[in-house]
Design a protein around this motif. Structure first.
Motif, PDB file in Angstrom:
ATOM      1  N   LEU A 107      29.632  13.323  31.725  1.00  0.00           N
ATOM      2  CA  LEU A 107      30.206  14.653  31.963  1.00  0.00           C
ATOM      3  C   LEU A 107      31.487  14.564  32.779  1.00  0.00           C
ATOM      4  O   LEU A 107      31.760  15.427  33.623  1.00  0.00           O
ATOM      5  CB  LEU A 107      29.187  15.546  32.685  1.00  0.00           C
ATOM      6  N   SER A 110      33.823  17.624  32.428  1.00  0.00           N
ATOM      7  CA  SER A 110      33.216  18.815  33.018  1.00  0.00           C
ATOM      8  C   SER A 110      33.198  18.730  34.538  1.00  0.00           C
ATOM      9  O   SER A 110      33.448  19.730  35.225  1.00  0.00           O
ATOM     10  CB  SER A 110      31.787  18.994  32.491  1.00  0.00           C
ATOM     11  N   PHE A 147      34.247  26.334  36.136  1.00  0.00           N
ATOM     12  CA  PHE A 147      34.731  25.406  35.119  1.00  0.00           C
ATOM     13  C   PHE A 147      35.994  25.890  34.411  1.00  0.00           C
ATOM     14  O   PHE A 147      36.714  25.093  33.826  1.00  0.00           O
ATOM     15  CB  PHE A 147      33.640  25.152  34.066  1.00  0.00           C
TER      16      PHE A 147
END
Length: 282
Positions: A107, A110, A147
């Motif tokens: 990730l 992210s 995000f």
């Protein structure tokens, strides 16, 4: 033989009782660590949140920081309690580290967006309803997530911009300052009356009520070319009046030039400079 068995039974019972007593003390200590540790973690989290709220006056940032601090401290307390119970915390930390590394690699993008979102919430380069330009797009800030940042474009499209791209580029906020300068540039013919043109444009700017007197406006010659003389006009206005005033000035200047028979240079037109091509920024 029975006496020997009784002796060993009594000794075994004593050992078991001793071990149970020791284990009970460790369990009690672990529970005490959890209770006191969690209480202290909550207190520290609330204290940090209130301190940040006094500085930034933003409840969202304060609550987010409180959650991050409490989760981190909870993990520390939990590991300390497990160590008190005899669990090999070194191995546990190694396993958690390996798992965290694997998740982090999977990730990576992210997590980069998440870290950028945390920075945006802390440094606050823009807020909801500000008109900004980020990552090559512009619009009004609808909401700042961990995000992504959501913008509403001038033609009413919803744009979701990853925070990683936002934080890695230039952030232009058109709403944060109260005043903005309008940069108008146009060219008149070489045989046009330059002095009369400068006086005419200056008078038009001074007549416009939305143009500020401080900072003072400026009008002058920007450049001499083979096809004409480039004139600049730079009035200051309130940010909220930027685009309405710009449109009015463009119209009035063009009409005044036509009425005075002042010709624009060939293949040139009255235009705003390229640095201000963002509608509804004000």
């Amino acid at each position: 033989m029975s006496d020997l068995q009784s002796h060993f039974s009594a000794a075994s019972l004593a050992v078991v009782q001793k071990q149970l007593w020791s284990w009970g003390l460790h369990v009690l200590a672990a529970l005490l660590i959890l209770i006191v540790g969690f209480w202290v973690a909550r207190r520290i989290g609330r204290f940090a949140a209130r301190a940040l709220e006094r500085v930034h006056h933003d409840l969202t940032v304060a609550r987010f920081l409180e959650s991050i601090i409490k989760i981190g401290l909870y993990l520390v307390v939990l590991i300390a309690a497990l160590g008190q119970l005899g669990v090999q915390t070194t191995s546990l930390l190694a396993m958690l580290g390996a798992a965290g590394l694997a998740v982090g690699l999977a990730l990576q993008k992210s997590l980069a967006d998440f870290a950028a979102g945390v920075l945006l919430l802390i440094i606050r380069p823009y807020k909801v309803d500000d008109f900004v330009e980020v990552a090559g797009v512009s619009g009004t800030v609808e909401r700042v997530h961990l995000f992504q940042t959501r913008l509403r474009s001038a033609d009413n499209r919803l744009l979701a911009v990853p925070n990683g791209k936002v934080i890695s580029g230039v952030i232009t906020n058109y709403s944060v300052l109260e005043q903005r300068r309008i940069d108008l540039v146009f060219s008149i013919a070489l045989d046009a009356d330059l002095r009369r043109t400068l006086e005419l444009v200056t008078a038009l700017l001074q007549k416009e009520e939305r143009v500020l007197t401080d900072p003072a406006l400026s009008v002058g010659v920007l450049e001499l070319t083979d096809t004409g003389v480039q004139i600049f006009a730079r009035p200051w206005v309130q940010a909220s009046d930027f685009w309405a005033t710009r449109c009015t000035l463009l119209e009035n200047i063009r009409i005044a030039l036509d009425e005075q028979e002042i010709r624009l240079a060939s293949r040139q037109s009255l235009a705003i400079s390229s640095i201000d091509q963002h509608p509804h920024a004000g």
